[in-house]
Each structure stands twice: as structure tokens, then as C-alpha cells.
Design an enzyme around this catalytic site. Structure first.
Site, mmCIF file in Angstrom:
data_model
loop_
_atom_site.group_PDB
_atom_site.id
_atom_site.type_symbol
_atom_site.label_atom_id
_atom_site.label_comp_id
_atom_site.label_asym_id
_atom_site.label_seq_id
_atom_site.Cartn_x
_atom_site.Cartn_y
_atom_site.Cartn_z
ATOM 1 N N LYS A 1 -97.069 20.625 -0.214
ATOM 2 C CA LYS A 1 -96.157 20.751 0.933
ATOM 3 C C LYS A 1 -95.973 22.222 1.286
ATOM 4 O O LYS A 1 -96.043 22.618 2.453
ATOM 5 C CB LYS A 1 -94.799 20.103 0.605
ATOM 6 N N GLN B 1 -87.220 17.065 -3.756
ATOM 7 C CA GLN B 1 -88.278 16.147 -4.177
ATOM 8 C C GLN B 1 -87.699 15.058 -5.084
ATOM 9 O O GLN B 1 -86.955 15.336 -6.024
ATOM 10 C CB GLN B 1 -89.388 16.938 -4.901
ATOM 11 N N ASP C 1 -86.494 15.249 5.487
ATOM 12 C CA ASP C 1 -86.986 13.963 4.986
ATOM 13 C C ASP C 1 -86.420 12.779 5.761
ATOM 14 O O ASP C 1 -86.930 11.659 5.644
ATOM 15 C CB ASP C 1 -86.543 13.791 3.520
HETATM 16 N N1 GUN Z 1 -91.002 11.451 -3.462
HETATM 17 C C1 GUN Z 1 -91.976 10.607 -3.036
HETATM 18 N N2 GUN Z 1 -92.060 10.649 -1.680
HETATM 19 C C2 GUN Z 1 -91.138 11.533 -1.259
HETATM 20 C C3 GUN Z 1 -90.757 12.011 0.025
HETATM 21 O O1 GUN Z 1 -91.290 11.617 1.078
HETATM 22 N N3 GUN Z 1 -89.763 12.940 0.030
HETATM 23 C C4 GUN Z 1 -89.156 13.371 -1.101
HETATM 24 N N4 GUN Z 1 -88.181 14.273 -0.984
HETATM 25 N N5 GUN Z 1 -89.488 12.949 -2.307
HETATM 26 C C5 GUN Z 1 -90.476 12.030 -2.375
#
Ligand code: GUN
Length: 291
Positions: A53, A97, A120
Site C-alpha cells: 500500500k 490494518q 477504508d
Molecule cells: N485487512 C484485510 N483487508 C483489509 C482492508 O481492506 N483494510 C484494512 N484496514 N485492513 C484489512
């Protein structure tokens, strides 16, 4: 029939290159979009995701400070970190995350993120905006799936979409987005009896359960569009160590008309939509009309 393969890497690259102009407009105003990524602990998969990311943000000229807190960080310290980022004008998006360590209440943490910085789309205000048909930040994975369908000119209107998995991150927001485009929706979960009877009705089948190769070709309607959201590291068998989706690609590809591979399908689209949400957050803050 052998399905055509939907290349998320190529589509992601194309969409990200289209975002460049918007980054330049912001740069001309002295704004560099900033996404703060918080990782608590050392989960190996999460470490890979946050690294990817951050890299994607930097490639597009955004800045993406990674805040890596130890696994023993208290909930109060994490909330204090979020409060700082909420007040930091250089930060337009905040991502924590998931999963978080068990001693931290994820719900409380997600609710602490300022809704206008919620890249998100997990804050209850943004969940509500999505459910009521005026999304501000749609969760990245389902938003990426919608972009994949649009790129293939697949109109969900009148189609039966079956979603396997009812998570807040994928299944539920996926249902909302497809519903808004006129699809008829079935959401299955781990208690659904005779899952195959459901999945065989799907014109669009989205699988997000986290169980490798759970949906096999005999569970797919001929000609269906199959979207595989799973990313599982195989631990046994001849392919141990390799990645596999929730769909058994080898059998499903002979029945579907279109299918996403793992890796290289939905994953790169999730990251692309995270950049889109961060860019949109920066545009909204700068008073620009976000696209
Ligand atoms: N863990 C798995 N997928 C995601 C996501 O799209 N965002 C976040 N913050 N954590 C995740």
C-alpha cells in the site's frame, strides 16, 4: 468454455495512471495527498499488505508514512496515535490494518478515525452513507470489484449476484454496491446449507471467505462471472507456500465466462481504490470537487 481472465494488475495500473493528473492539480495547490498506515504487531501477511500500500502511494506521488506499533501497544496508545493523525493537516487518509491484536477492540479503533479521513470506509458514518445510497468512501475491495465489472461492461442490473462471505470488509459492502446497481442479491455465510445450490444461481459470484479453493467448478453456473477475493497461503500439498484463492481456479475457469486470478486479480484493485479514496479525501479537504 474457458473463461477470460480479468487482469487486476493491468486495470489497476490504468486507473492509477488516470489519477496522476488529479495528483498534479493538488500539487499545484501545494497539497500532497497523505495516507497514514498503522500496523500493530508483526502479522507477516499484514506486513506485506501495508508495504504494498505504501509503495503504491509513493509511486503516485502521495506520501504514506507507516506507523508500525509493537504488538503489545495498548488500545489507549493506539487511540492517541489516531487522534494525532486526525489533527494532522498533512494526513488526508488513515488506515489501520486489520486484524488488530485481540486485546484491542477494532470497533472502537475504527470509530476513532475522523470520518472524512476514513480511507477504508469502515467508520459507521461511512457505512451508513454507503447503505443509504450516497457513498463517500466505499470499502476498497468491493469498490475495486465494481471497477472490474464496469471495465468489462458488465451491468449488474437484473443479474443475480451471490456473495459468499458476510464480512464488514467485503461481503456486506459488496452487497450494498451491487444492490445500488440493480442486482438481486443473495449473501451466504458459513451456516448456509447446500452452498452449491446458492452459488449455482449466480450470474455474478463473489467469494470472500478465506478458505482455499472452497468454491469448485461444479458450484458455478455456466457462463457466470466469478470474482475471487480470497488470498490464502497454501500450507500443504504439492503447491505448499503458493497463494490460492477461495475459488478452485482450475475447475471454475472451465465453467465461468470471466474469472479473476489469485494473485493478480482483486488484490491490486483493492490498493488502487485505497489510493482513489485517499485522493478523494485530499480533494474534498482542498475544496475541489472530487470525481
Ligand atoms: N485487512 C484485510 N483487508 C483489509 C482492508 O481492506 N483494510 C484494512 N484496514 N485492513 C484489512
Amino acid at each position: 468454455m474457458t473463461a477470460r481472465i480479468l487482469d487486476g494488475n493491468a486495470l489497476g495500473r490504468e486507473l492509477r495512471s488516470r489519477m496522476r493528473g488529479r495528483v498534479e492539480v493538488l500539487a499545484a495547490r501545494g497539497v500532497t495527498p497523505g495516507l497514514a498506515v498503522i500496523l500493530v504487531g508483526e502479522n507477516p501477511a499484514s506486513k506485506v499488505y501495508v508495504r504494498n500500500k505504501g509503495r503504491a502511494c509513493e509511486e503516485l506521488g502521495m506520501h504514506a508514512p507507516l506507523i508500525n506499533l509493537t504488538g503489545s501497544t495498548s488500545e489507549a496508545d493506539l487511540l492517541a496515535e489516531i487522534a494525532k493523525l486526525n489533527d494532522d493537516p498533512a494526513i488526508h487518509g488513515i488506515l489501520v490494518q486489520l486484524p488488530l491484536p485481540a486485546h484491542i477492540a477494532s470497533k472502537k479503533v475504527l470509530e476513532a478515525i475522523a470520518p472524512h479521513k476514513d480511507a477504508d470506509g469502515f467508520h459507521p458514518i461511512n457505512v451508513g452513507l454507503l447503505a443509504s445510497g450516497t457513498p463517500r468512501f466505499a470499502p476498497c475491495t468491493p469498490a475495486g470489484v465494481m471497477e472490474m465489472l464496469a471495465a468489462e461492461n458488465i451491468n449488474p442490473r437484473g443479474k443475480h449476484a451471490v456473495i459468499v462471505g458476510a464480512s464488514n470488509i467485503v461481503g456486506k459492502p459488496m452487497a450494498m454496491l451491487l444492490l445500488q446497481k440493480g442486482a438481486t442479491i443473495t449473501i451466504c455465510n458459513s451456516k448456509t446449507p447446500d452452498l452449491g445450490a446458492m452459488t449455482r444461481q449466480a450470474d455474478i459470484l463473489v467469494v470472500a471467505v478465506g478458505r482455499p479453493k472452497m468454491v469448485t467448478g461444479d458450484m458455478v453456473k455456466p457462463g457466470a462471472v466469478v470474482i475471487d477475493v480470497g488470498i490464502n497461503r497454501l500450507v500443504e500439498g504439492p503447491n505448499a507456500g503458493k497463494l490460492a484463492g477461495d475459488v478452485d481456479f482450475d475447475t471454475a475457469k472451465d465453467v465461468a465466462s470471466l474469472i479473476t486470478p489469485v494473485p493478480g486479480g482483486v488484490g491490486p484493485m483493492t490498493i488502487t481504490m485505497l489510493l482513489e479514496n485517499t485522493l478523494r479525501a485530499a480533494e474534498l479537504t482542498a475544496g475541489l470537487n472530487a470525481v
